[in-house]
Design an enzyme around this catalytic site. Structure first.
Site, PDB file in Angstrom:
ATOM      1  N   ASP A   8      34.391  38.421  62.755  1.00  0.00           N
ATOM      2  CA  ASP A   8      34.000  39.459  63.698  1.00  0.00           C
ATOM      3  C   ASP A   8      32.600  39.910  63.257  1.00  0.00           C
ATOM      4  O   ASP A   8      32.217  39.711  62.102  1.00  0.00           O
ATOM      5  CB  ASP A   8      35.011  40.610  63.599  1.00  0.00           C
ATOM      6  CG  ASP A   8      34.516  41.860  64.276  1.00  0.00           C
ATOM      7  OD1 ASP A   8      34.134  41.779  65.454  1.00  0.00           O
ATOM      8  OD2 ASP A   8      34.501  42.933  63.621  1.00  0.00           O
ATOM      9  N   ASP A  10      30.660  43.257  64.543  1.00  0.00           N
ATOM     10  CA  ASP A  10      30.451  44.708  64.432  1.00  0.00           C
ATOM     11  C   ASP A  10      31.473  45.366  63.504  1.00  0.00           C
ATOM     12  O   ASP A  10      32.687  45.173  63.675  1.00  0.00           O
ATOM     13  CB  ASP A  10      30.541  45.346  65.831  1.00  0.00           C
ATOM     14  CG  ASP A  10      29.505  44.764  66.774  1.00  0.00           C
ATOM     15  OD1 ASP A  10      28.319  45.037  66.582  1.00  0.00           O
ATOM     16  OD2 ASP A  10      29.898  44.005  67.691  1.00  0.00           O
TER      17      ASP A  10
HETATM   18 MG   LIG Z   1      34.703  44.939  64.530  1.00  0.00          MG
END
Ligand SMILES: [Mg+2]
Length: 226
Positions: A8, A10
């Protein structure tokens, strides 16, 4: 055999929350000065714009498009929607991109994956344009083998399509990949439903899921997976 690690972006490879708070305050100050409106009026308009965008676009990458939030903010305030919206957008993202840094240990972790011959995928909610800008700014262009955004997949995590898109781009089977991310629903439970192992970054140590507090901890977990 482990062949790929899917990250992932962010709040996993860099910290989003605090930057977002400051960038939003900058956007507010910029807009208030240009339009001579109060902070309260700005936030009423901006929150409405954000809510409206999410209501109409639902579970898609475009629901995060801050240009739409800015355009709708102007519409709410009875202003012309074209021109200033782009400046507002760049005020926000200009700050974010300028101040964004990889989390401690991120470069080392990605270098470790690369040296071990593991492909690196980035699987992320949001629009492609801004995620490309972030990855370039963070210096990850040379390390990332494949990128799948929710804009491209047409659905956000934990929709199955985005993980399948990611696996297809990496040319790996679910059991040959590990997913690493901070969201239980999006980065752990979603991938696990398809048979992808997962490491819950900064997750709750619940005795059920594999967790890691720091990115060097993620590396230690990956060391145990062959
Ligand atoms: Mg995230």
């Amino acid at each position: 055999m482990l062949r790929a690690v899917i990250f992932d972006l962010d709040d996993t490879l860099y910290e989003y929350e605090e930057l977002n708070r400051i960038a939003t305050a900058k956007l507010c100050a910029f807009t208030c000065e240009r339009l001579r409106v109060s902070e309260q009026r700005f936030y009423a308009a901006y929150d409405w714009g954000r809510r409206e965008t999410k209501r109409t676009l639902g579970n898609t990458g475009a629901s995060h498009n801050r240009l739409l939030y800015c355009q709708k903010t102007l519409e709410y305030l009875g202003q012309r929607p074209v021109g200033l919206a782009l400046e507002m957008y760049e005020t926000y993202w200009g700050y974010m991109l300028e101040h964004m840094n990889l989390r401690p240990g991120a470069g080392e972790l990605l270098g470790y994956c690369s040296k071990r011959g593991l492909k690196i995928g980035i699987c992320t909610d949001l629009t492609a344009h801004i995620q490309h800008r972030k990855l370039k700014r963070l210096g990850l262009s040379e390390l990332v083998s494949a990128l799948a955004t929710s804009e491209e997949a047409g659905i956000e995590k934990p929709g199955e399509a985005i993980y399948l898109l990611m696996l297809g781009k990496l040319h790996v089977q679910p059991e040959e990949a590990v997913f690493v991310g901070d969201s239980l629903e999006k980065d752990v439970l979603g991938p696990e439903r398809l048979g992808i192992r997962a490491v819950w970054f900064q997750g709750k140590n619940d005795g059920v899921h594999t967790t890691a507090t720091t990115l060097p901890d993620v590396r230690r977990v990956l060391d145990e997976i062959h």
